[in-house]
Design a protein around this motif. Structure first.
Motif, PDB file in Angstrom:
ATOM      1  N   VAL A 255     -65.695 -82.324  38.547  1.00 11.96           N
ATOM      2  CA  VAL A 255     -64.798 -83.477  38.504  1.00 11.96           C
ATOM      3  C   VAL A 255     -65.036 -84.332  39.750  1.00 11.96           C
ATOM      4  O   VAL A 255     -64.919 -83.840  40.879  1.00 11.96           O
ATOM      5  CB  VAL A 255     -63.321 -83.034  38.439  1.00 11.96           C
ATOM      6  CG1 VAL A 255     -62.402 -84.250  38.456  1.00 11.96           C
ATOM      7  CG2 VAL A 255     -63.066 -82.180  37.198  1.00 11.96           C
ATOM      8  N   VAL A 256     -65.380 -85.602  39.525  1.00  8.91           N
ATOM      9  CA  VAL A 256     -65.617 -86.531  40.625  1.00  8.91           C
ATOM     10  C   VAL A 256     -64.379 -87.424  40.760  1.00  8.91           C
ATOM     11  O   VAL A 256     -63.961 -88.077  39.800  1.00  8.91           O
ATOM     12  CB  VAL A 256     -66.860 -87.397  40.381  1.00  8.91           C
ATOM     13  CG1 VAL A 256     -67.074 -88.367  41.550  1.00  8.91           C
ATOM     14  CG2 VAL A 256     -68.090 -86.521  40.182  1.00  8.91           C
ATOM     15  N   THR A 257     -63.805 -87.440  41.952  1.00  5.77           N
ATOM     16  CA  THR A 257     -62.605 -88.251  42.193  1.00  5.77           C
ATOM     17  C   THR A 257     -62.854 -89.266  43.298  1.00  5.77           C
ATOM     18  O   THR A 257     -63.809 -89.146  44.074  1.00  5.77           O
ATOM     19  CB  THR A 257     -61.409 -87.360  42.600  1.00  5.77           C
ATOM     20  OG1 THR A 257     -61.728 -86.683  43.836  1.00  5.77           O
ATOM     21  CG2 THR A 257     -61.094 -86.346  41.523  1.00  5.77           C
ATOM     22  N   GLU A 258     -61.958 -90.256  43.358  1.00  3.71           N
ATOM     23  CA  GLU A 258     -62.031 -91.275  44.401  1.00  3.71           C
ATOM     24  C   GLU A 258     -60.640 -91.474  44.986  1.00  3.71           C
ATOM     25  O   GLU A 258     -59.682 -91.707  44.249  1.00  3.71           O
ATOM     26  CB  GLU A 258     -62.553 -92.586  43.818  1.00  3.71           C
ATOM     27  CG  GLU A 258     -62.716 -93.704  44.848  1.00  3.71           C
ATOM     28  CD  GLU A 258     -63.249 -94.977  44.221  1.00  3.71           C
ATOM     29  OE1 GLU A 258     -64.469 -95.047  43.989  1.00  3.71           O
ATOM     30  OE2 GLU A 258     -62.437 -95.878  43.929  1.00  3.71           O
ATOM     31  N   ASN A 259     -60.522 -91.384  46.310  1.00  2.00           N
ATOM     32  CA  ASN A 259     -59.212 -91.542  46.934  1.00  2.00           C
ATOM     33  C   ASN A 259     -58.925 -93.017  47.235  1.00  2.00           C
ATOM     34  O   ASN A 259     -59.741 -93.898  46.933  1.00  2.00           O
ATOM     35  CB  ASN A 259     -59.097 -90.688  48.199  1.00  2.00           C
ATOM     36  CG  ASN A 259     -60.081 -91.092  49.281  1.00  2.00           C
ATOM     37  OD1 ASN A 259     -60.600 -92.212  49.295  1.00  2.00           O
ATOM     38  ND2 ASN A 259     -60.347 -90.183  50.215  1.00  2.00           N
ATOM     39  N   LYS A 260     -57.773 -93.289  47.838  1.00  2.00           N
ATOM     40  CA  LYS A 260     -57.353 -94.677  48.068  1.00  2.00           C
ATOM     41  C   LYS A 260     -58.283 -95.422  49.018  1.00  2.00           C
ATOM     42  O   LYS A 260     -58.298 -96.652  49.036  1.00  2.00           O
ATOM     43  CB  LYS A 260     -55.924 -94.705  48.612  1.00  2.00           C
ATOM     44  CG  LYS A 260     -55.754 -94.006  49.952  1.00  2.00           C
ATOM     45  CD  LYS A 260     -54.308 -94.074  50.425  1.00  2.00           C
ATOM     46  CE  LYS A 260     -54.128 -93.364  51.760  1.00  2.00           C
ATOM     47  NZ  LYS A 260     -52.721 -93.432  52.213  1.00  2.00           N
ATOM     48  N   ASN A 261     -59.076 -94.685  49.813  1.00  4.97           N
ATOM     49  CA  ASN A 261     -60.017 -95.313  50.743  1.00  4.97           C
ATOM     50  C   ASN A 261     -61.399 -95.527  50.142  1.00  4.97           C
ATOM     51  O   ASN A 261     -62.327 -95.963  50.819  1.00  4.97           O
ATOM     52  CB  ASN A 261     -60.136 -94.466  52.014  1.00  4.97           C
ATOM     53  CG  ASN A 261     -58.810 -94.346  52.742  1.00  4.97           C
ATOM     54  OD1 ASN A 261     -58.056 -95.316  52.848  1.00  4.97           O
ATOM     55  ND2 ASN A 261     -58.513 -93.148  53.241  1.00  4.97           N
ATOM     56  N   GLY A 262     -61.531 -95.188  48.851  1.00  5.01           N
ATOM     57  CA  GLY A 262     -62.809 -95.362  48.179  1.00  5.01           C
ATOM     58  C   GLY A 262     -63.795 -94.234  48.394  1.00  5.01           C
ATOM     59  O   GLY A 262     -64.967 -94.349  47.999  1.00  5.01           O
ATOM     60  N   GLN A 263     -63.347 -93.136  48.985  1.00  3.09           N
ATOM     61  CA  GLN A 263     -64.238 -92.004  49.233  1.00  3.09           C
ATOM     62  C   GLN A 263     -64.279 -91.082  48.014  1.00  3.09           C
ATOM     63  O   GLN A 263     -63.240 -90.737  47.450  1.00  3.09           O
ATOM     64  CB  GLN A 263     -63.756 -91.210  50.450  1.00  3.09           C
ATOM     65  CG  GLN A 263     -63.792 -92.015  51.745  1.00  3.09           C
ATOM     66  CD  GLN A 263     -63.173 -91.251  52.905  1.00  3.09           C
ATOM     67  OE1 GLN A 263     -62.186 -90.538  52.726  1.00  3.09           O
ATOM     68  NE2 GLN A 263     -63.736 -91.414  54.094  1.00  3.09           N
ATOM     69  N   GLU A 264     -65.489 -90.718  47.632  1.00  5.17           N
ATOM     70  CA  GLU A 264     -65.672 -89.827  46.490  1.00  5.17           C
ATOM     71  C   GLU A 264     -65.683 -88.368  46.917  1.00  5.17           C
ATOM     72  O   GLU A 264     -66.163 -88.039  48.016  1.00  5.17           O
ATOM     73  CB  GLU A 264     -66.963 -90.160  45.743  1.00  5.17           C
ATOM     74  CG  GLU A 264     -66.880 -91.395  44.879  1.00  5.17           C
ATOM     75  CD  GLU A 264     -68.049 -91.493  43.916  1.00  5.17           C
ATOM     76  OE1 GLU A 264     -68.960 -90.627  43.972  1.00  5.17           O
ATOM     77  OE2 GLU A 264     -68.062 -92.427  43.089  1.00  5.17           O
ATOM     78  N   GLU A 265     -65.147 -87.510  46.042  1.00  9.87           N
ATOM     79  CA  GLU A 265     -65.190 -86.067  46.256  1.00  9.87           C
ATOM     80  C   GLU A 265     -65.621 -85.394  44.958  1.00  9.87           C
ATOM     81  O   GLU A 265     -65.324 -85.895  43.867  1.00  9.87           O
ATOM     82  CB  GLU A 265     -63.809 -85.533  46.672  1.00  9.87           C
ATOM     83  CG  GLU A 265     -63.337 -85.991  48.030  1.00  9.87           C
ATOM     84  CD  GLU A 265     -62.004 -85.343  48.408  1.00  9.87           C
ATOM     85  OE1 GLU A 265     -61.791 -84.161  48.062  1.00  9.87           O
ATOM     86  OE2 GLU A 265     -61.163 -86.030  49.013  1.00  9.87           O
TER      87      GLU A 265
ATOM     88  N   GLU B 165     -53.616 -88.018  40.356  1.00  7.90           N
ATOM     89  CA  GLU B 165     -52.828 -89.165  39.895  1.00  7.90           C
ATOM     90  C   GLU B 165     -53.245 -90.404  40.683  1.00  7.90           C
ATOM     91  O   GLU B 165     -53.171 -90.423  41.910  1.00  7.90           O
ATOM     92  CB  GLU B 165     -51.335 -88.891  40.081  1.00  7.90           C
ATOM     93  CG  GLU B 165     -50.426 -90.071  39.867  1.00  7.90           C
ATOM     94  CD  GLU B 165     -50.596 -90.722  38.512  1.00  7.90           C
ATOM     95  OE1 GLU B 165     -50.733 -91.951  38.484  1.00  7.90           O
ATOM     96  OE2 GLU B 165     -50.589 -90.008  37.475  1.00  7.90           O
ATOM     97  N   SER B 166     -53.699 -91.432  39.957  1.00  4.90           N
ATOM     98  CA  SER B 166     -54.224 -92.620  40.625  1.00  4.90           C
ATOM     99  C   SER B 166     -53.129 -93.469  41.268  1.00  4.90           C
ATOM    100  O   SER B 166     -53.402 -94.238  42.189  1.00  4.90           O
ATOM    101  CB  SER B 166     -55.006 -93.478  39.624  1.00  4.90           C
ATOM    102  OG  SER B 166     -54.172 -93.869  38.547  1.00  4.90           O
TER     103      SER B 166
ATOM    104  N   GLN C  31     -52.696 -91.141  44.491  1.00  2.00           N
ATOM    105  CA  GLN C  31     -53.675 -92.170  44.858  1.00  2.00           C
ATOM    106  C   GLN C  31     -55.106 -91.617  44.823  1.00  2.00           C
ATOM    107  O   GLN C  31     -55.935 -91.936  45.666  1.00  2.00           O
ATOM    108  CB  GLN C  31     -53.349 -92.750  46.240  1.00  2.00           C
ATOM    109  CG  GLN C  31     -52.015 -93.495  46.264  1.00  2.00           C
ATOM    110  CD  GLN C  31     -51.731 -94.165  47.589  1.00  2.00           C
ATOM    111  OE1 GLN C  31     -51.925 -93.571  48.651  1.00  2.00           O
ATOM    112  NE2 GLN C  31     -51.269 -95.408  47.557  1.00  2.00           N
ATOM    113  N   THR C  32     -55.340 -90.799  43.811  1.00  2.00           N
ATOM    114  CA  THR C  32     -56.668 -90.215  43.609  1.00  2.00           C
ATOM    115  C   THR C  32     -57.030 -90.364  42.140  1.00  2.00           C
ATOM    116  O   THR C  32     -56.387 -89.766  41.271  1.00  2.00           O
ATOM    117  CB  THR C  32     -56.689 -88.727  43.993  1.00  2.00           C
ATOM    118  OG1 THR C  32     -56.230 -88.575  45.341  1.00  2.00           O
ATOM    119  CG2 THR C  32     -58.088 -88.158  43.865  1.00  2.00           C
TER     120      THR C  32
END
Length: 553
Positions: free
Chosen positions: A127-137, A32-33, A107-108
């Motif tokens: 699935v590529v995600t980005e957290n609130k700090n801009g880091q990709e997983e 959830e972003s 916040q992802t």
């Protein structure tokens, strides 16, 4: 075998998808972003890109009993038509009750979903995600459920309004509207007469100097408060009315409905009468708009022809000068930018999905879309039914037909939608609420049988036939049966009345005439239902009698 499932979005569709996966023994992870759940119903003072947005005063136009999940009734003291803050509270209670929060990563945001190299063998997704700090997983999942909805990308068709570049005031889409504070003493033009357009016109008319509501085709407007003060959906969204819809000619149904609606206020006299029939498009639900028109606070106008500086000119040659604000309530475009184009199948204007859920383009049914549907009914119970179906497919308890058979079914659905409804590229999808719920319930094995209830549980038969088609009906039997469903159905009107009991008043003694009339109508309805079943399935009655006949040794 599907074990790990990615759920994209923690709105009403996402929450029920998490729960459905857990019930089938799978492990869901929801991305959830935002910093909270609720999707569309999470209010933000400033609209955020790529997210649904609502205004400060928004109240849902579906009554609480018709919108709640099937095994978690909304509290009895909550109002029947809830403010968005109350809806968000309900979602939080639902998530806490079923322990869903531990499966949500806030916040992802999801940036990309793609098939893995060995998809043909495993059916897995990256699935590529980005957290609130801009880091990709990067994550690997056995299946993916998309729950991002279709109120995310506002449609702002400026090219259809010549001269908009010369407009001297402020214009914006209803997606950006938060309240009427900035419209005090101004001349306002609202373009579009959907539910948002009607609400914004009404609200802004309380402070604005003049409000014009521009519509290209008109609209049927119905009230939320029905006869005897009941919520309109609890009054008319019943299985008995649905059976009548199936038996009577559609032109007769439209004529009866339009006559009923015009008895409240003549749509021709109010300049509202549309070019389409009543049941060809979801109507505007607004109790205040007719009075605002009657009082001159809102003036209904035809389509905008052009804009000349601060003057708005309409198709009929009339104009409004010194316009300060234009609100484009012109709907939304739909998109799933994080999905590969190869996973999408188009059918006419709409995204082609089998049962409005599964893409027919994939080798494995491990990608589902939940909550991407439109009907005269709440999204919550529809999304829940879809999620229950998806979870059974992922688990292997339900097998989908071949890709070719799914494509054929999708094309047939598209033809039916185009035949029965007024569709466009912005409104490509509409289904009948009860028909779709029953169809999906049949796939799961939870559809209530009127015939069986008539012989085995007559009190429940009456509630299911005559009462509103609340989601509890789909927890009476079959997979996911809930022991509280029967009580929830018998007490649904108690919960409807509860928030209204704010002052003690003397009640009239009950008359015997009402029950007698209802009993006779029930008998007629039972006969009609039996005839309907017999015509559709002549073998149903003999099969039932065989089951009921005592067995001999």
């Amino acid at each position: 075998m599907v074990h790990r499932v990615a759920v994209i979005g923690a709105g009403p569709a996402g929450l029920t998808s998490i729960k459905a996966c857990l019930e089938e023994g799978m492990v869901p992870t929801c991305f959830e972003s935002s910093d909270d759940m609720g999707g569309l119903w999470k209010f933000k003072e400033v609209s955020e890109p790529n997210r649904a947005s609502i205004y400060r005063s928004l109240t849902i136009n579906i009554s609480k009993e018709m919108m709640c999940y099937s095994d978690f009734p909304i509290p009895a003291d909550y109002p029947n038509y809830m403010h968005h803050s109350k809806i968000l509270q309900y979602f939080r209670m639902y998530a806490e009750h079923f322990k869903l929060l531990r499966h949500i990563r806030f916040q992802t945001s999801v940036k990309n979903v793609s098939q893995r190299a060995d998809f043909s063998r495993t059916g897995q997704w990256e699935v590529v995600t980005e957290n609130k700090n801009g880091q990709e997983e990067r994550h690997v999942f056995d299946a993916v459920i998309c729950c991002s909805g279709h109120y995310t990308y506002p449609n702002l068709p400026l090219k259809d309004f010549p001269g908009i570049e010369t407009f001297e005031g402020k214009y914006f889409h209803s997606w950006d509207y938060k309240g009427a504070e900035d419209m005090f003493g101004k001349r306002v033009v609202v373009i579009g007469i959907g539910n948002s357009g009607g609400d914004i016109a009404v609200e802004s008319s309380r402070v604005a100097k003049e409000v014009h509501l521009s519509t290209r085709r008109g609209a049927w407007v119905i009230r939320q408060v029905s006869e005897e003060g009941l919520p309109v959906d609890m009054k008319y969204n019943t299985r008995f009315v649905h059976i009548l819809f199936q038996l009577l000619p559609v032109n007769l149904i439209n004529w009866l409905g339009e006559k009923k609606v015009n008895a409240m206020y003549d749509h021709t006299m109010y300049a509202l009468k549309p070019t389409h029939r009543l049941f060809s498009q979801i109507p505007v639900i607004n109790d205040d708009l007719p009075f605002k028109i009657l009082s001159g606070s809102v003036i209904v106008k035809p389509n905008v022809k052009e804009i000349r500086g601060s003057t708005v000119v309409y198709d009929d040659g009339s104009a409004l000068e010194n316009v300060d604000t234009i609100v484009f309530a012109t709907g939304y475009s739909y998109d799933f930018p994080y999905l590969p184009s190869s996973a999408m199948y188009k059918s006419g204007h709409r995204l082609g999905l089998y049962k409005h859920i599964f893409s027919p383009n994939l080798e494995h049914p491990t990608l589902a879309v939940v909550g991407f549907i439109h009907a005269l009914g709440a999204i919550m119970p529809q999304a829940e039914m879809q999620a229950r179906f998806v979870a059974r497919v992922f688990k292997g308890n339900k097998k989908l037909p071949s890709n070719q058979a799914m494509i054929k079914a999708i094309e047939n659905d598209t033809k039916d939608i185009n035949k029965n409804y007024n569709v466009s590229k912005l409104t490509p999808l509409q289904v009948d609420f009860v028909s779709y719920m029953d169809e999906m319930a049949g796939e799961i094995g939870v559809r209530p049988s009127l015939l069986w209830l008539f012989f085995t549980d007559y009190p429940m038969f009456k509630k299911v036939l005559w009462g509103p088609v609340t989601s509890y009906q789909y927890r009476l039997m079959g997979p996911g049966k809930w022991e509280g469903a029967r009580r929830a159905i018998f007490t649904q009107f108690d919960r409807m009345f509860q928030p209204l009991k704010t002052r003690k008043v003397e009640e009239k003694e009950a008359s015997i005439a009402g029950p007698l009339i209802k009993l006779s109508l029930t008998a007629m309805a039972g006969g009609a239902a039996a005839y309907y079943v017999h015509v559709r399935n002549p073998a149903a009655f003999p099969a039932l009698l065989c089951k009921l006949r005592p067995q001999t040794v």
